[in-house]
Design a protein around this motif. Structure first.
Motif, PDB file in Angstrom:
ATOM      1  N   ASN A 152       1.040  -1.364   0.059  1.00  0.00           N
ATOM      2  CA  ASN A 152      -0.016  -0.066   0.013  1.00  0.00           C
ATOM      3  C   ASN A 152       0.755   1.191   0.095  1.00  0.00           C
ATOM      4  O   ASN A 152       1.453   1.628   0.905  1.00  0.00           O
ATOM      5  N   CYS A 153       0.938   1.988  -1.076  1.00  0.00           N
ATOM      6  CA  CYS A 153       1.871   2.967  -1.290  1.00  0.00           C
ATOM      7  C   CYS A 153       0.927   4.255  -1.579  1.00  0.00           C
ATOM      8  O   CYS A 153       1.648   5.469  -1.914  1.00  0.00           O
ATOM      9  N   LEU A 154      -0.120   3.971  -1.350  1.00  0.00           N
ATOM     10  CA  LEU A 154      -1.005   5.276  -1.176  1.00  0.00           C
ATOM     11  C   LEU A 154      -0.764   6.187  -0.005  1.00  0.00           C
ATOM     12  O   LEU A 154      -0.107   5.954   0.895  1.00  0.00           O
ATOM     13  N   TRP A 155      -1.206   7.667  -0.206  1.00  0.00           N
ATOM     14  CA  TRP A 155      -1.087   8.506   1.026  1.00  0.00           C
ATOM     15  C   TRP A 155      -2.232   8.991   1.342  1.00  0.00           C
ATOM     16  O   TRP A 155      -2.764   8.582   2.402  1.00  0.00           O
ATOM     17  N   GLU A 156      -3.121   9.596   0.517  1.00  0.00           N
ATOM     18  CA  GLU A 156      -4.495  10.044   1.214  1.00  0.00           C
ATOM     19  C   GLU A 156      -5.363   8.972   1.333  1.00  0.00           C
ATOM     20  O   GLU A 156      -6.420   9.086   2.321  1.00  0.00           O
ATOM     21  N   GLY A 157      -5.211   7.922   0.493  1.00  0.00           N
ATOM     22  CA  GLY A 157      -6.050   6.746   0.528  1.00  0.00           C
ATOM     23  C   GLY A 157      -5.545   5.605   1.749  1.00  0.00           C
ATOM     24  O   GLY A 157      -6.190   4.635   1.855  1.00  0.00           O
ATOM     25  N   LYS A 158      -4.489   5.866   2.376  1.00  0.00           N
ATOM     26  CA  LYS A 158      -3.655   4.656   2.890  1.00  0.00           C
ATOM     27  C   LYS A 158      -4.618   4.205   4.038  1.00  0.00           C
ATOM     28  O   LYS A 158      -4.718   2.999   4.159  1.00  0.00           O
ATOM     29  N   LEU A 159      -4.955   5.116   4.883  1.00  0.00           N
ATOM     30  CA  LEU A 159      -5.652   4.769   6.144  1.00  0.00           C
ATOM     31  C   LEU A 159      -7.100   3.754   5.731  1.00  0.00           C
ATOM     32  O   LEU A 159      -7.101   2.925   6.553  1.00  0.00           O
ATOM     33  N   LYS A 160      -7.558   4.159   4.741  1.00  0.00           N
ATOM     34  CA  LYS A 160      -9.014   3.511   4.587  1.00  0.00           C
ATOM     35  C   LYS A 160      -8.693   2.255   4.197  1.00  0.00           C
ATOM     36  O   LYS A 160      -9.373   1.234   4.552  1.00  0.00           O
ATOM     37  N   ILE A 161      -7.576   1.925   3.474  1.00  0.00           N
ATOM     38  CA  ILE A 161      -7.320   0.440   2.760  1.00  0.00           C
ATOM     39  C   ILE A 161      -6.689  -0.347   4.211  1.00  0.00           C
ATOM     40  O   ILE A 161      -6.754  -1.324   4.166  1.00  0.00           O
ATOM     41  N   ASP A 162      -5.885   0.275   4.881  1.00  0.00           N
ATOM     42  CA  ASP A 162      -5.220  -0.305   5.881  1.00  0.00           C
ATOM     43  C   ASP A 162      -6.219  -0.859   6.915  1.00  0.00           C
ATOM     44  O   ASP A 162      -6.356  -1.800   7.387  1.00  0.00           O
ATOM     45  N   GLN A 163      -7.411   0.008   7.082  1.00  0.00           N
ATOM     46  CA  GLN A 163      -8.366  -0.154   8.053  1.00  0.00           C
ATOM     47  C   GLN A 163      -9.471  -1.637   7.212  1.00  0.00           C
ATOM     48  O   GLN A 163      -9.673  -2.389   8.004  1.00  0.00           O
ATOM     49  N   SER A 164      -9.380  -1.576   5.922  1.00  0.00           N
ATOM     50  CA  SER A 164     -10.206  -2.626   5.421  1.00  0.00           C
ATOM     51  C   SER A 164      -9.582  -3.926   5.817  1.00  0.00           C
ATOM     52  O   SER A 164     -10.352  -5.006   5.546  1.00  0.00           O
ATOM     53  N   ILE A 165      -8.163  -3.879   5.547  1.00  0.00           N
ATOM     54  CA  ILE A 165      -7.658  -5.475   5.977  1.00  0.00           C
ATOM     55  C   ILE A 165      -7.418  -5.586   7.402  1.00  0.00           C
ATOM     56  O   ILE A 165      -7.317  -6.971   7.556  1.00  0.00           O
ATOM     57  N   GLY A 166      -7.806  -4.786   8.190  1.00  0.00           N
ATOM     58  CA  GLY A 166      -7.854  -4.992   9.510  1.00  0.00           C
ATOM     59  C   GLY A 166      -6.550  -4.816  10.230  1.00  0.00           C
ATOM     60  O   GLY A 166      -6.612  -5.254  11.503  1.00  0.00           O
ATOM     61  N   LEU A 167      -5.965  -3.693   9.789  1.00  0.00           N
ATOM     62  CA  LEU A 167      -4.511  -3.518  10.693  1.00  0.00           C
ATOM     63  C   LEU A 167      -4.972  -2.541  11.671  1.00  0.00           C
ATOM     64  O   LEU A 167      -5.857  -1.912  11.547  1.00  0.00           O
ATOM     65  N   PRO A 168      -4.113  -2.658  12.671  1.00  0.00           N
ATOM     66  CA  PRO A 168      -4.420  -1.795  13.970  1.00  0.00           C
ATOM     67  C   PRO A 168      -3.869  -0.357  13.598  1.00  0.00           C
ATOM     68  O   PRO A 168      -2.947  -0.152  12.786  1.00  0.00           O
ATOM     69  N   ASP A 169      -4.675   0.533  14.246  1.00  0.00           N
ATOM     70  CA  ASP A 169      -4.248   1.963  13.838  1.00  0.00           C
ATOM     71  C   ASP A 169      -3.344   2.736  14.860  1.00  0.00           C
ATOM     72  O   ASP A 169      -3.842   2.656  16.148  1.00  0.00           O
TER      73      ASP A 169
END
Length: 421
Positions: free
Chosen positions: A215-232
């Motif tokens: 995941n090399c996104l920037w403005e969309g990074k958090l949304k995709i990390d959240q979708s796969i279940g990563l801890p924030d």
């Protein structure tokens, strides 16, 4: 980040899908920024004194890595005039405190050069900063508004030149398939270890499973990390920053320095030479901000005040027309930025009196923290907790700064190679 990582993996024989929301790579924040190869001079408020060490490593390795990935030379990156740092009266640190910090940075730069063998854009530099005399300072900056200044060897590269170099390399590498105009919607870790990516192209939804995803996104990074279940590990602050690039007739007698105000909410001017400048007065150019939200939503806030999208789309294939229209629509914004910076750098007034063409761009910046740099305790004063992190076969990458992207690409590629071995 995505282009560098794709090229590094492709050179090692991996087949890569490089997916982007735009029709071509590097059209967002990677294109719309000052291109500074940070040596860490602006991070004097980092209480742990770690940020500058990481940034200078990235900047010293920057041209070497790009040469490896693309064959370009340091001169192809179009380095700017060297940066001066001016210290306003209301700076968060005194001139003496900043001078002491600069000396620490100097020593760490020299140590890294000795250890790594890298050099700053291939240059042999004995010393990276000097405190300006009163005479030199007064010739460049307003003595009524500033207490002193430093000359450094720090420079910016041209983001447009870098984008073109990397885009062409990606385009012509047989192991990379670029997939443009495609929005990543979500990611899911499958039972067998593969990563399923859900995306949308022209309103058509699709899903593809990959053995490894970064995941090399920037403005969309958090949304995709959240979708796969990563801890924030937040909080995260997203800021939309506008950029102004302009060209004016070359006049030999006018000396406009590349300069940045420290330490606080000030701004930058980059002199690229040949009448080309980058301008950003931060209090005006930071046009939108959010905390722990999808950074892509900031675009909708900003476009309320920008050129109507229908005009932007109609002129996107005609850069000269687009720039002319931008100059007409954003005259007031341009003048306000120049005027604010000219309070500190009087020579900038010259730009108000000359025929010029300018282009307004911008992008979203993602960083850890919840308050902006005008807060002396803001987490934005440190950027050491950045880089790639692996969760099984999924990597998420906080690029941090422009100058650290190639360095982190090499690190991420090593992690992926280990995952797939």
């Amino acid at each position: 980040m995505g282009c560098c990582l794709a090229l590094e993996l492709a050179q090692q024989g991996f087949k890569i899908d490089l997916i982007d929301l735009d029709p071509a790579p590097m059209k967002g924040a990677s294109l719309h920024n000052e291109g500074k190869l940070h040596l860490g001079f602006v991070y004097a408020k980092d209480p742990f004194r770690t940020t500058h060490r990481l940034l200078l490593r990235g900047s010293l390795a920057f041209s070497r890595i790009l040469e490896k990935l693309t064959g370009c030379s340091p001169d192809d990156l179009l380095p700017s005039h060297p940066f001066y740092y001016f210290v306003p009266h209301d700076s968060q640190l005194s001139l003496d405190e900043i001078h002491d910090y600069f000396q620490i940075v100097e020593e760490d730069i020299q140590e890294e050069i000795q250890c790594s063998g890298d050099s700053y854009l291939g240059r042999n530099i004995n010393r990276f900063f000097t405190l300006n005399s009163r005479g030199v300072h007064g010739s460049l900056f307003s003595p009524d508004q500033t207490v002193g200044s430093f000359r450094t060897e720090e420079v910016s590269v041209s983001p447009a030149a870098v984008a073109n170099i990397l885009t062409q390399a990606v385009k012509h590498h047989q192991n990379i398939q670029f997939i443009g105009n495609t929005e990543i919607l979500a990611a899911e870790m499958l039972p067998g270890g593969e990563i399923r990516i859900d995306s949308q192209y022209n309103k058509t939804l699709s899903s593809v499973a990959y053995p490894c995803v970064a995941n090399c996104l920037w403005e969309g990074k958090l949304k995709i990390d959240q979708s796969i279940g990563l801890p924030d590990p937040g909080p995260w602050i997203s800021r939309y920053k506008a950029t102004i690039n302009l060209s004016v007739p070359v006049v030999a007698k006018i000396d406009i320095p590349s300069a940045t105000g420290i330490l606080g909410s000030y701004g930058d001017v980059v002199n690229h030479g040949n009448g080309l400048y980058y301008i950003s007065w931060y209090p005006l150019c930071k046009m939108a901000q959010s905390v722990n939200e999808d950074g892509r939503l900031l675009h909708d806030q900003v476009h309320k005040y920008a050129i109507p999208r229908i005009i932007q789309k109609a002129t996107s294939d005609y850069p000269s027309i687009s720039k002319s229209i931008s100059s007409i629509f954003h005259q007031k914004f341009f003048i306000e930025n120049i005027s604010a910076l000219a309070v500190y750098i009087p020579a900038l007034k010259f730009l108000l009196n000359k025929k010029r063409v300018f282009d307004l761009g911008g992008g979203v910046i993602l960083a850890r923290g919840s308050s902006d740099i005008d807060d002396p305790e803001s987490y934005l004063h440190q950027r050491a907790e950045i880089g790639p992190v692996a969760y099984n076969n999924y990597l998420t990458i906080d690029t941090g700064k422009y100058c650290t992207a190639p360095l982190f690409a090499i690190k991420a590629a090593g992690m992926i190679k280990k995952i797939l071995s």
